[in-house]
Scaffold this motif. Sequence first.
Motif, mmCIF file in Angstrom:
data_model
loop_
_atom_site.group_PDB
_atom_site.id
_atom_site.type_symbol
_atom_site.label_atom_id
_atom_site.label_comp_id
_atom_site.label_asym_id
_atom_site.label_seq_id
_atom_site.Cartn_x
_atom_site.Cartn_y
_atom_site.Cartn_z
ATOM 1 N N LEU A 169 0.839 -1.204 0.000
ATOM 2 C CA LEU A 169 0.000 0.000 0.000
ATOM 3 C C LEU A 169 0.874 1.255 0.000
ATOM 4 C CD1 LEU A 169 -3.172 0.594 2.100
ATOM 5 C CD2 LEU A 169 -1.401 2.311 2.042
ATOM 6 N N GLU A 204 2.392 1.751 -3.564
ATOM 7 C CA GLU A 204 1.357 2.168 -4.515
ATOM 8 C C GLU A 204 0.926 3.610 -4.261
ATOM 9 O OE1 GLU A 204 -1.989 -0.498 -4.700
ATOM 10 O OE2 GLU A 204 -0.670 -2.246 -4.742
ATOM 11 N N THR A 205 0.756 3.964 -3.001
ATOM 12 C CA THR A 205 0.303 5.314 -2.655
ATOM 13 C C THR A 205 1.345 6.348 -3.040
ATOM 14 O OG1 THR A 205 -1.046 4.447 -0.848
ATOM 15 C CG2 THR A 205 -0.504 6.797 -0.780
ATOM 16 N N SER A 207 1.629 6.828 -6.807
ATOM 17 C CA SER A 207 0.460 7.348 -7.523
ATOM 18 C C SER A 207 0.019 8.692 -6.954
ATOM 19 C CB SER A 207 -0.690 6.332 -7.487
ATOM 20 O OG SER A 207 -1.052 6.038 -6.157
ATOM 21 N N ILE A 208 -0.343 8.745 -5.693
ATOM 22 C CA ILE A 208 -0.879 9.967 -5.091
ATOM 23 C C ILE A 208 0.177 11.072 -5.003
ATOM 24 C CG2 ILE A 208 -1.933 10.956 -3.009
ATOM 25 C CD1 ILE A 208 -3.726 9.013 -4.728
ATOM 26 N N ASN A 209 1.377 10.740 -4.590
ATOM 27 C CA ASN A 209 2.415 11.763 -4.422
ATOM 28 C C ASN A 209 3.047 12.198 -5.742
ATOM 29 O OD1 ASN A 209 2.556 9.941 -1.692
ATOM 30 N ND2 ASN A 209 2.713 12.138 -1.299
ATOM 31 N N GLY A 221 -5.724 1.632 4.600
ATOM 32 C CA GLY A 221 -4.920 2.694 5.179
ATOM 33 C C GLY A 221 -4.276 2.237 6.471
ATOM 34 N N TYR A 241 -0.695 6.565 5.483
ATOM 35 C CA TYR A 241 -0.871 6.278 4.067
ATOM 36 C C TYR A 241 -2.249 5.674 3.845
ATOM 37 C CZ TYR A 241 4.041 7.222 3.483
ATOM 38 O OH TYR A 241 5.269 7.843 3.484
ATOM 39 N N ILE A 242 -2.929 6.194 2.830
ATOM 40 C CA ILE A 242 -4.255 5.720 2.467
ATOM 41 C C ILE A 242 -4.187 5.200 1.033
ATOM 42 C CG2 ILE A 242 -6.699 6.328 2.235
ATOM 43 C CD1 ILE A 242 -5.443 6.612 5.136
ATOM 44 N N HIS A 243 -4.771 4.050 0.809
ATOM 45 C CA HIS A 243 -4.769 3.417 -0.514
ATOM 46 C C HIS A 243 -5.225 4.411 -1.581
ATOM 47 C CE1 HIS A 243 -5.981 0.764 -3.790
ATOM 48 N NE2 HIS A 243 -5.277 -0.213 -3.215
ATOM 49 N N LYS A 244 -4.587 4.362 -2.727
ATOM 50 C CA LYS A 244 -4.855 5.321 -3.805
ATOM 51 C C LYS A 244 -6.317 5.322 -4.241
ATOM 52 C CE LYS A 244 -3.290 2.134 -7.452
ATOM 53 N NZ LYS A 244 -4.573 1.864 -8.062
ATOM 54 N N GLN A 258 -8.918 7.429 -1.323
ATOM 55 C CA GLN A 258 -8.616 8.787 -0.863
ATOM 56 C C GLN A 258 -9.916 9.573 -0.693
ATOM 57 O OE1 GLN A 258 -5.180 10.389 -0.804
ATOM 58 N NE2 GLN A 258 -4.616 8.240 -0.621
#
Length: 159
Positions: free
Chosen positions: A17, A20-21, A24-26, A71, A85-88, A91
């Motif tokens: 997780l 991946e987070t 993708s998110i960052n 998360g 951290y929260i899964h993409k 969110q």
Amino acid sequence: MKIRGYHGADINKIVSLFYETVHSINARDYSLEQLNAWAPKDEIEVKLTNWKESLSNNITYVAEINDKIVGFSDMSHNGHLDRLYIHKDFQGQGIATTLVNMLESEARELRISEIDTEASITARPFFERQGYQNIRSQTVERRNITLINYKMIKKLASE
């Protein structure tokens, strides 16, 4: 959503997780080179070992939806919020807020008067909405690559 304590058996899903987070998110705030320095694929085995121990030693909560880890967050026993951290794909659903509220409640029970964290550019607005104050921007180096983050603190009122 179910919030529970961390179990050692969660480590593979949590590390996955995290990768991946970050990647993708960052990606909206950091370059590919910075993301690879922050979450390098060749350190997965090291993270599995190191994080298993640190997540066990810290106060760590895991969020699940339909038995899927979506998360996690952890805090040291002296009030340093280390990871959030929260899964993409999950969110903006209140998961991070719920996890941080749980850690803050735990901190109050431990009579910790403030929580500090080092927030990414991406996470800074979230922490500001939670009442954290930006103390300073920081330049950190990972694998000879510089990244910006923010030292943030929240004073906790007694309940």
